[in-house]
Scaffold this motif. Structure first.
Motif, PDB file in Angstrom:
ATOM      1  N   VAL A 113      50.977  32.559  65.870  1.00  0.00           N
ATOM      2  CA  VAL A 113      50.765  32.259  64.455  1.00  0.00           C
ATOM      3  C   VAL A 113      49.541  32.983  63.889  1.00  0.00           C
ATOM      4  O   VAL A 113      49.527  33.362  62.709  1.00  0.00           O
ATOM      5  CB  VAL A 113      50.615  30.729  64.245  1.00  0.00           C
ATOM      6  N   ILE A 114      48.520  33.205  64.712  1.00  0.00           N
ATOM      7  CA  ILE A 114      47.254  33.754  64.209  1.00  0.00           C
ATOM      8  C   ILE A 114      47.449  35.129  63.588  1.00  0.00           C
ATOM      9  O   ILE A 114      46.973  35.400  62.479  1.00  0.00           O
ATOM     10  CB  ILE A 114      46.203  33.802  65.335  1.00  0.00           C
ATOM     11  N   LEU A 115      48.135  36.051  64.291  1.00  0.00           N
ATOM     12  CA  LEU A 115      48.306  37.409  63.770  1.00  0.00           C
ATOM     13  C   LEU A 115      49.053  37.431  62.437  1.00  0.00           C
ATOM     14  O   LEU A 115      48.576  38.056  61.479  1.00  0.00           O
ATOM     15  CB  LEU A 115      49.014  38.285  64.804  1.00  0.00           C
ATOM     16  N   PRO A 116      50.204  36.756  62.302  1.00  0.00           N
ATOM     17  CA  PRO A 116      50.866  36.756  60.982  1.00  0.00           C
ATOM     18  C   PRO A 116      50.006  36.149  59.875  1.00  0.00           C
ATOM     19  O   PRO A 116      50.053  36.610  58.732  1.00  0.00           O
ATOM     20  CB  PRO A 116      52.133  35.912  61.227  1.00  0.00           C
ATOM     21  N   ALA A 117      49.220  35.116  60.199  1.00  0.00           N
ATOM     22  CA  ALA A 117      48.367  34.502  59.179  1.00  0.00           C
ATOM     23  C   ALA A 117      47.331  35.494  58.671  1.00  0.00           C
ATOM     24  O   ALA A 117      47.085  35.589  57.457  1.00  0.00           O
ATOM     25  CB  ALA A 117      47.687  33.259  59.752  1.00  0.00           C
ATOM     26  N   VAL A 118      46.721  36.253  59.582  1.00  0.00           N
ATOM     27  CA  VAL A 118      45.717  37.231  59.168  1.00  0.00           C
ATOM     28  C   VAL A 118      46.363  38.378  58.395  1.00  0.00           C
ATOM     29  O   VAL A 118      45.813  38.861  57.396  1.00  0.00           O
ATOM     30  CB  VAL A 118      44.950  37.765  60.396  1.00  0.00           C
ATOM     31  N   ILE A 119      47.539  38.829  58.825  1.00  0.00           N
ATOM     32  CA  ILE A 119      48.261  39.882  58.103  1.00  0.00           C
ATOM     33  C   ILE A 119      48.598  39.422  56.689  1.00  0.00           C
ATOM     34  O   ILE A 119      48.516  40.202  55.727  1.00  0.00           O
ATOM     35  CB  ILE A 119      49.540  40.283  58.861  1.00  0.00           C
ATOM     36  N   LEU A 120      48.949  38.147  56.530  1.00  0.00           N
ATOM     37  CA  LEU A 120      49.246  37.619  55.194  1.00  0.00           C
ATOM     38  C   LEU A 120      48.010  37.689  54.305  1.00  0.00           C
ATOM     39  O   LEU A 120      48.086  38.110  53.146  1.00  0.00           O
ATOM     40  CB  LEU A 120      49.739  36.180  55.305  1.00  0.00           C
ATOM     41  N   LEU A 121      46.852  37.286  54.827  1.00  0.00           N
ATOM     42  CA  LEU A 121      45.615  37.354  54.041  1.00  0.00           C
ATOM     43  C   LEU A 121      45.302  38.801  53.659  1.00  0.00           C
ATOM     44  O   LEU A 121      44.942  39.085  52.509  1.00  0.00           O
ATOM     45  CB  LEU A 121      44.455  36.762  54.835  1.00  0.00           C
ATOM     46  N   ASN A 122      45.436  39.716  54.617  1.00  0.00           N
ATOM     47  CA  ASN A 122      45.185  41.136  54.334  1.00  0.00           C
ATOM     48  C   ASN A 122      46.151  41.683  53.292  1.00  0.00           C
ATOM     49  O   ASN A 122      45.761  42.467  52.413  1.00  0.00           O
ATOM     50  CB  ASN A 122      45.307  41.954  55.616  1.00  0.00           C
ATOM     51  N   SER A 123      47.421  41.290  53.364  1.00  0.00           N
ATOM     52  CA  SER A 123      48.433  41.802  52.435  1.00  0.00           C
ATOM     53  C   SER A 123      48.203  41.297  51.015  1.00  0.00           C
ATOM     54  O   SER A 123      48.325  42.059  50.051  1.00  0.00           O
ATOM     55  CB  SER A 123      49.839  41.395  52.918  1.00  0.00           C
ATOM     56  N   VAL A 124      47.869  40.010  50.899  1.00  0.00           N
ATOM     57  CA  VAL A 124      47.612  39.452  49.565  1.00  0.00           C
ATOM     58  C   VAL A 124      46.365  40.090  48.963  1.00  0.00           C
ATOM     59  O   VAL A 124      46.331  40.410  47.760  1.00  0.00           O
ATOM     60  CB  VAL A 124      47.462  37.918  49.657  1.00  0.00           C
ATOM     61  N   SER A 125      45.329  40.296  49.781  1.00  0.00           N
ATOM     62  CA  SER A 125      44.133  40.949  49.254  1.00  0.00           C
ATOM     63  C   SER A 125      44.431  42.389  48.856  1.00  0.00           C
ATOM     64  O   SER A 125      43.863  42.907  47.888  1.00  0.00           O
ATOM     65  CB  SER A 125      43.015  40.918  50.299  1.00  0.00           C
ATOM     66  N   MET A 126      45.341  43.033  49.574  1.00  0.00           N
ATOM     67  CA  MET A 126      45.748  44.402  49.225  1.00  0.00           C
ATOM     68  C   MET A 126      46.372  44.425  47.830  1.00  0.00           C
ATOM     69  O   MET A 126      46.088  45.311  47.009  1.00  0.00           O
ATOM     70  CB  MET A 126      46.751  44.899  50.262  1.00  0.00           C
ATOM     71  N   ALA A 127      47.220  43.441  47.540  1.00  0.00           N
ATOM     72  CA  ALA A 127      47.847  43.364  46.221  1.00  0.00           C
ATOM     73  C   ALA A 127      46.802  43.130  45.127  1.00  0.00           C
ATOM     74  O   ALA A 127      46.870  43.722  44.047  1.00  0.00           O
ATOM     75  CB  ALA A 127      48.891  42.245  46.205  1.00  0.00           C
ATOM     76  N   MET A 128      45.796  42.267  45.408  1.00  0.00           N
ATOM     77  CA  MET A 128      44.782  41.968  44.402  1.00  0.00           C
ATOM     78  C   MET A 128      43.901  43.177  44.131  1.00  0.00           C
ATOM     79  O   MET A 128      43.559  43.467  42.972  1.00  0.00           O
ATOM     80  CB  MET A 128      43.917  40.791  44.899  1.00  0.00           C
ATOM     81  N   ILE A 129      43.523  43.903  45.181  1.00  0.00           N
ATOM     82  CA  ILE A 129      42.665  45.074  44.982  1.00  0.00           C
ATOM     83  C   ILE A 129      43.448  46.203  44.318  1.00  0.00           C
ATOM     84  O   ILE A 129      42.913  46.923  43.463  1.00  0.00           O
ATOM     85  CB  ILE A 129      42.061  45.515  46.329  1.00  0.00           C
ATOM     86  N   LEU A 130      44.727  46.353  44.665  1.00  0.00           N
ATOM     87  CA  LEU A 130      45.563  47.346  43.982  1.00  0.00           C
ATOM     88  C   LEU A 130      45.703  47.002  42.504  1.00  0.00           C
ATOM     89  O   LEU A 130      45.665  47.886  41.645  1.00  0.00           O
ATOM     90  CB  LEU A 130      46.943  47.404  44.643  1.00  0.00           C
TER      91      LEU A 130
END
Length: 495
Positions: free
Chosen positions: A74-91
């Motif tokens: 569960v840990i890896l997908p949770a961190v990838i989700l945080l990174n992906s959402v932040s990617m959308a916000m910064i874009l």
């Protein structure tokens, strides 16, 4: 317990892969909606960002399954989700017609990629987390050097009132982000070797068991030197983080509530002293107490007030991707990305983000209980606790629960040092989770029978309320306990 065949672990791998697909879909969906909201079409670089993120996520998934097949799924997908959402916000801020100076989605993706690569390298290099115990005092020296580096003339530089950065040519870094990992390793190694003397030796005062100064001396010196340097650098957020790590790991090691009382007392005294001595601390407190004061709104408290206005504008469900005004929030892509997310995703989105962090912390603490050696228990518990504390300090500052400290949100704020350091933390968590979940009939890849000589005072650690002997006996009994576990069982002290 019989050894599991590799195919019996297949459901774990499939579950992690499904969770990764969901996490990537949410992040890509955010980027897609940002593009159609601002440009009425797919944003420039959408496919590049999406493919690179997916490639990185599944590369990490494959490495994890090869090098740590029993690691938490569960840990890896949770961190990838945080990174992906932040990617959308910064874009989204990158594409804003008003132009938000500093927001750069490509740079954020680059540092995310480096963070994942470093985490994969760590999983390959660290075959058994217990081997880190040999580096106890090396980690202490490394941590102290890292916090001192910004004070070196010609290397450190003051930015926005804090001297926490070092510059080497065109590259910059924030060494304190990596120092927290070094200190976690040092505290875990030292405390697991001296746990009994810290918990049982010494005199009682007002019902509290106080340790002998010679037993507490080394970690007290490290703590005091680090805090003194960080206060001199005006990096009060990291000072608070290190202090919390120090007290939290002492409590995990000794299971003494008295340490919480002593820690809170020391913190209160230090806070009052810092407020009376340092003008920048007084200003932070004034901003916290009276942010809407007209004399402060157009100056020192402008960032905080704009963040509060943004979150109130978002309401319960948010204005929607691309419909907010992050250009009015200074550093909306780094220090205040939580406020800009609140404006566009609303309270519901912010609570969902907090739940993702809660899952990561909960899994880290769960594996701290499950791992069979005292050093792993302390290291996993310390890393999980320091992430939870950093989350509280950042979100608490933005929402005016506590004064602002200048820390950044792990995995979401744009910043190379923070991303690299926190991905290393995740790699260590995953390595320890593999040891905690692995059937003891299966040896850890490259495991050491006894990585370091057992401490004279015992290694037993009480985590989750069990007494030291009980906790280690339950972990080792019937599971083919290692010689290191047997030593801990014999030498533990059941209080």
């Amino acid at each position: 317990m019989s050894a599991l065949r590799p195919e019996e672990n297949a459901p774990t791998r499939v579950a992690e892969a499904i969770l990764l697909v969901v996490a990537l879909a949410l992040g890509m969906g955010g980027m897609w909606m940002v593009g159609y909201s601002i440009q009425d079409g797919l944003p420039e670089g959408f496919w590049t960002y999406s493919i690179v993120l997916a490639a990185l996520a599944f590369t990490a998934h494959i490495v994890l399954r090869l090098r740590a097949p029993y690691a938490d799924q569960v840990i890896l997908p949770a961190v990838i989700l945080l990174n992906s959402v932040s990617m959308a916000m910064i874009l989204r801020q990158d594409l804003d017609p008003a132009g938000i100076d500093g927001a750069n989605a490509s740079r954020h993706l680059m540092w995310t990629a480096l963070g994942i690569i470093v985490a994969c390298v760590a999983l390959f290099a660290i075959k058994d987390h217990r081997s880190l115990r040999r580096l106890t005092y090396t980690a202490m020296i490394v941590g102290i050097v890292l916090v001192i580096l910004p004070l070196v003339p010609g290397l450190g530089r003051e930015i926005n009132g804090a001297q926490i950065w070092i510059f080497i040519g065109p590259f910059s870094a924030q060494p304190a982000e990596f120092a927290k990992i070094a200190f976690a390793v040092f505290f875990a190694g030292y405390l697991v070797a001296n746990r009994d003397t810290l918990a049982l030796a010494g005199k009682k005062f007002l019902g509290l068991q106080l340790p002998r100064l010679r037993d507490l001396g080394p970690i007290l010196i490290v703590w005091a030197v680090s805090l003194a340097v960080l206060v001199g650098e005006k990096d009060l957020g990291t000072s608070l983080l290190f202090f919390g790590l120090f007290v939290g790991m002492l409590y995990l090691a000794t299971d003494r509530v008295g340490w919480i009382v002593i820690g809170l007392t020391m913190f209160a005294g230090g806070a009052v002293l810092a407020w009376s001595i340092f003008s920048h601390v007084q200003l932070r407190v004034n901003i916290w107490l009276d942010a809407l004061n007209p004399d402060l709104m157009n100056g020192p408290s402008y960032q905080l007030v704009q963040g509060l206005f943004a979150m109130s504008y978002g309401g319960m469900f948010g204005a929607g991707w691309g419909e907010g005004y992050p250009e009015y929030i200074p550093f909306a892509f780094s220090d205040f990305i939580y406020a800009s997310l609140g404006e566009e995703l609303g309270l519901t989105g912010l609570l969902a983000i907090l739940l993702i962090y809660l899952v990561i912390v909960q899994r880290g603490l769960r594996h701290a209980i499950g791992v069979r050696d005292g050093f792993g228990k302390l290291l996993a518990g310390g890393l999980a606790f320091v992430m939870a504390l950093q989350l509280f300090v950042v979100v608490g500052g933005i929402t005016r629960v506590i004064p602002l400290t200048g820390l950044t949100l792990p995995f979401m704020a744009q910043g190379g040092s923070s991303l690299l350091a926190n991905w290393i933390v995740i790699a260590l968590m995953l390595r320890i989770s593999d040891a905690a979940r692995r059937p003891s009939a299966l040896p850890t890849r490259g495991a050491l029978a006894d990585p370091v000589p057992a401490a004279a005072n015992g290694d037993a650690i009480a985590v989750g309320g069990a007494g030291p002997v009980q906790a280690e006996t339950e972990a080792g009994a019937g599971r083919g306990a290692t010689p290191d576990d047997a030593t801990q069982i014999v030498r533990g002290v059941d209080r």
